[in-house]
Design a protein around this motif. Sequence first.
Motif, PDB file in Angstrom:
ATOM      1  N   VAL A  71      50.303  21.979  17.587  1.00 18.16           N
ATOM      2  CA  VAL A  71      49.087  21.772  16.820  1.00 18.16           C
ATOM      3  C   VAL A  71      49.055  22.776  15.671  1.00 18.16           C
ATOM      4  O   VAL A  71      49.686  23.828  15.736  1.00 18.16           O
ATOM      5  CB  VAL A  71      47.838  21.928  17.720  1.00 18.16           C
ATOM      6  CG1 VAL A  71      47.635  23.356  18.151  1.00 18.16           C
ATOM      7  CG2 VAL A  71      46.587  21.397  17.025  1.00 18.16           C
ATOM      8  N   GLU A  72      48.353  22.383  14.592  1.00 20.45           N
ATOM      9  CA  GLU A  72      48.187  23.316  13.481  1.00 20.45           C
ATOM     10  C   GLU A  72      46.767  23.862  13.507  1.00 20.45           C
ATOM     11  O   GLU A  72      45.813  23.159  13.837  1.00 20.45           O
ATOM     12  CB  GLU A  72      48.436  22.590  12.158  1.00 20.45           C
ATOM     13  CG  GLU A  72      49.906  22.460  11.832  1.00 20.45           C
ATOM     14  CD  GLU A  72      50.122  21.553  10.638  1.00 20.45           C
ATOM     15  OE1 GLU A  72      49.296  21.601   9.703  1.00 20.45           O
ATOM     16  OE2 GLU A  72      51.092  20.783  10.668  1.00 20.45           O
ATOM     17  N   LEU A  73      46.688  25.106  13.114  1.00 21.14           N
ATOM     18  CA  LEU A  73      45.396  25.788  13.139  1.00 21.14           C
ATOM     19  C   LEU A  73      44.348  25.022  12.320  1.00 21.14           C
ATOM     20  O   LEU A  73      43.193  24.907  12.705  1.00 21.14           O
ATOM     21  CB  LEU A  73      45.582  27.207  12.586  1.00 21.14           C
ATOM     22  CG  LEU A  73      44.617  28.277  13.061  1.00 21.14           C
ATOM     23  CD1 LEU A  73      44.570  28.346  14.575  1.00 21.14           C
ATOM     24  CD2 LEU A  73      45.004  29.629  12.487  1.00 21.14           C
ATOM     25  N   ALA A  75      43.933  21.900  11.790  1.00 22.56           N
ATOM     26  CA  ALA A  75      43.481  20.602  12.306  1.00 22.56           C
ATOM     27  C   ALA A  75      42.084  20.666  12.907  1.00 22.56           C
ATOM     28  O   ALA A  75      41.404  19.664  13.036  1.00 22.56           O
ATOM     29  CB  ALA A  75      44.472  20.075  13.345  1.00 22.56           C
ATOM     30  N   THR A  76      41.674  21.869  13.266  1.00 22.50           N
ATOM     31  CA  THR A  76      40.383  22.018  13.934  1.00 22.50           C
ATOM     32  C   THR A  76      39.240  22.206  12.949  1.00 22.50           C
ATOM     33  O   THR A  76      38.071  22.134  13.318  1.00 22.50           O
ATOM     34  CB  THR A  76      40.441  23.227  14.896  1.00 22.50           C
ATOM     35  OG1 THR A  76      41.656  23.142  15.621  1.00 22.50           O
ATOM     36  CG2 THR A  76      39.313  23.223  15.894  1.00 22.50           C
ATOM     37  N   LEU A  78      37.378  20.789  10.662  1.00 18.28           N
ATOM     38  CA  LEU A  78      36.192  19.948  10.531  1.00 18.28           C
ATOM     39  C   LEU A  78      35.200  20.152  11.683  1.00 18.28           C
ATOM     40  O   LEU A  78      34.003  19.985  11.523  1.00 18.28           O
ATOM     41  CB  LEU A  78      36.654  18.488  10.477  1.00 18.28           C
ATOM     42  CG  LEU A  78      35.588  17.398  10.360  1.00 18.28           C
ATOM     43  CD1 LEU A  78      34.787  17.574   9.079  1.00 18.28           C
ATOM     44  CD2 LEU A  78      36.233  16.024  10.384  1.00 18.28           C
ATOM     45  N   TYR A  79      35.717  20.521  12.846  1.00 15.45           N
ATOM     46  CA  TYR A  79      34.878  20.551  14.041  1.00 15.45           C
ATOM     47  C   TYR A  79      34.265  21.917  14.323  1.00 15.45           C
ATOM     48  O   TYR A  79      33.370  22.044  15.147  1.00 15.45           O
ATOM     49  CB  TYR A  79      35.691  20.098  15.261  1.00 15.45           C
ATOM     50  CG  TYR A  79      36.343  18.760  15.036  1.00 15.45           C
ATOM     51  CD1 TYR A  79      35.607  17.587  15.168  1.00 15.45           C
ATOM     52  CD2 TYR A  79      37.672  18.669  14.635  1.00 15.45           C
ATOM     53  CE1 TYR A  79      36.180  16.359  14.925  1.00 15.45           C
ATOM     54  CE2 TYR A  79      38.255  17.436  14.394  1.00 15.45           C
ATOM     55  CZ  TYR A  79      37.508  16.287  14.533  1.00 15.45           C
ATOM     56  OH  TYR A  79      38.072  15.075  14.286  1.00 15.45           O
ATOM     57  N   LEU A  80      34.786  22.933  13.629  1.00 18.33           N
ATOM     58  CA  LEU A  80      34.394  24.300  13.989  1.00 18.33           C
ATOM     59  C   LEU A  80      32.917  24.592  13.732  1.00 18.33           C
ATOM     60  O   LEU A  80      32.230  25.145  14.581  1.00 18.33           O
ATOM     61  CB  LEU A  80      35.263  25.314  13.248  1.00 18.33           C
ATOM     62  CG  LEU A  80      36.654  25.518  13.856  1.00 18.33           C
ATOM     63  CD1 LEU A  80      37.425  26.565  13.074  1.00 18.33           C
ATOM     64  CD2 LEU A  80      36.580  25.905  15.322  1.00 18.33           C
ATOM     65  N   PRO A  82      30.144  22.454  13.201  1.00 20.76           N
ATOM     66  CA  PRO A  82      29.216  21.785  14.132  1.00 20.76           C
ATOM     67  C   PRO A  82      29.400  22.286  15.558  1.00 20.76           C
ATOM     68  O   PRO A  82      28.424  22.370  16.313  1.00 20.76           O
ATOM     69  CB  PRO A  82      29.583  20.304  14.021  1.00 20.76           C
ATOM     70  CG  PRO A  82      30.858  20.229  13.275  1.00 20.76           C
ATOM     71  CD  PRO A  82      30.976  21.479  12.471  1.00 20.76           C
ATOM     72  N   GLY A  83      30.634  22.626  15.923  1.00 22.44           N
ATOM     73  CA  GLY A  83      30.884  23.144  17.261  1.00 22.44           C
ATOM     74  C   GLY A  83      30.167  24.458  17.495  1.00 22.44           C
ATOM     75  O   GLY A  83      29.557  24.679  18.547  1.00 22.44           O
ATOM     76  N   ALA A  84      30.209  25.330  16.493  1.00 25.74           N
ATOM     77  CA  ALA A  84      29.539  26.633  16.618  1.00 25.74           C
ATOM     78  C   ALA A  84      28.027  26.447  16.726  1.00 25.74           C
ATOM     79  O   ALA A  84      27.362  27.111  17.524  1.00 25.74           O
ATOM     80  CB  ALA A  84      29.884  27.515  15.416  1.00 25.74           C
ATOM     81  N   ALA A  85      27.497  25.504  15.939  1.00 30.04           N
ATOM     82  CA  ALA A  85      26.058  25.213  16.024  1.00 30.04           C
ATOM     83  C   ALA A  85      25.703  24.686  17.403  1.00 30.04           C
ATOM     84  O   ALA A  85      24.702  25.092  18.005  1.00 30.04           O
ATOM     85  CB  ALA A  85      25.658  24.195  14.946  1.00 30.04           C
ATOM     86  N   GLY A  86      26.542  23.796  17.913  1.00 23.81           N
ATOM     87  CA  GLY A  86      26.327  23.257  19.242  1.00 23.81           C
ATOM     88  C   GLY A  86      26.405  24.337  20.302  1.00 23.81           C
ATOM     89  O   GLY A  86      25.601  24.375  21.237  1.00 23.81           O
ATOM     90  N   ALA A  87      27.378  25.241  20.142  1.00 24.38           N
ATOM     91  CA  ALA A  87      27.552  26.317  21.120  1.00 24.38           C
ATOM     92  C   ALA A  87      26.338  27.244  21.144  1.00 24.38           C
ATOM     93  O   ALA A  87      25.908  27.710  22.199  1.00 24.38           O
ATOM     94  CB  ALA A  87      28.808  27.117  20.796  1.00 24.38           C
ATOM     95  N   LEU A  88      25.790  27.471  19.962  1.00 24.68           N
ATOM     96  CA  LEU A  88      24.597  28.325  19.869  1.00 24.68           C
ATOM     97  C   LEU A  88      23.444  27.688  20.643  1.00 24.68           C
ATOM     98  O   LEU A  88      22.774  28.341  21.446  1.00 24.68           O
ATOM     99  CB  LEU A  88      24.220  28.472  18.385  1.00 24.68           C
ATOM    100  CG  LEU A  88      23.392  29.689  17.995  1.00 24.68           C
ATOM    101  CD1 LEU A  88      24.124  30.970  18.348  1.00 24.68           C
ATOM    102  CD2 LEU A  88      23.074  29.662  16.511  1.00 24.68           C
TER     103      LEU A  88
END
Lengths: 121, 133
Positions: A71-73, A75-76, A78-80, A82-88
Amino acid sequence: MSDKKETGKAILGGSLVGVLNGMLGAGGGMIAVPLLKKLGLRQTNAHATAVSVIFPLTLLTTVLYLVTDKVELGATGLYLLPGAAGALLGGLLLAKIPGKWLRKIFACFMIWAGIRMMMKK
Amino acid sequence: MSWIWSILAGFAAGALGAMGMGGGGILVIYLTLALSVPQLEAQGINLIFFLPCAVISMLINGKRKLIDWKSAWKLVAGGLPATLLGFWIAGKMETRWLSIFFAVFLLAVGVKELFAKEKKEEGNEGKKDGEAQ
């Protein structure tokens, strides 16, 4: 249960979490949470602790995936965010909601996805 | 419009992941089923994705003293060498079989969770936990 026996159980269970993490890149938490509950943790604590178990394992697996070009670093990317917002939100909500209905809905989703994945191709 | 779905999938995966509820499943499922990303690459994306989510969750819940570090380290001690084994197995498997294995795992956990009975006392303890903060 004796302390030694409990530690053995934790290490053995932890290794199952590790195999799943390395193999599927996911799913460790689904084993870690019930395991931690068996070790005497409350539901909320088991969920919070599971994340801290999976983090170092994921760090190791990520390094392995990156150095073997699985995998390439980037590639993630786009998701980081919204993912961080979701994690919060998820992190803040963890102690506040019972989570029962959420787990049931997610269970239905997993069953649906599992069937779809099997039928693919 | 697919970017909206990507954002939603990322958000949901982050939220469930931070709660230790298997958020990883969501992103891998979205990537493989909706975007047809190969299984192993989807897993890799999910791994990288989980790291910042986990840090956020650990910061929040560590502060609340919800994390039992003593138990965590025991699991990690068993988990780290096993991670290497899991990674090795994944490399040996054909992608198709890997995704079938993933699907079987999802089904098994889904069925187990769906029919699991919640113990009442746990719910109450959880509440107490929340009030104690």
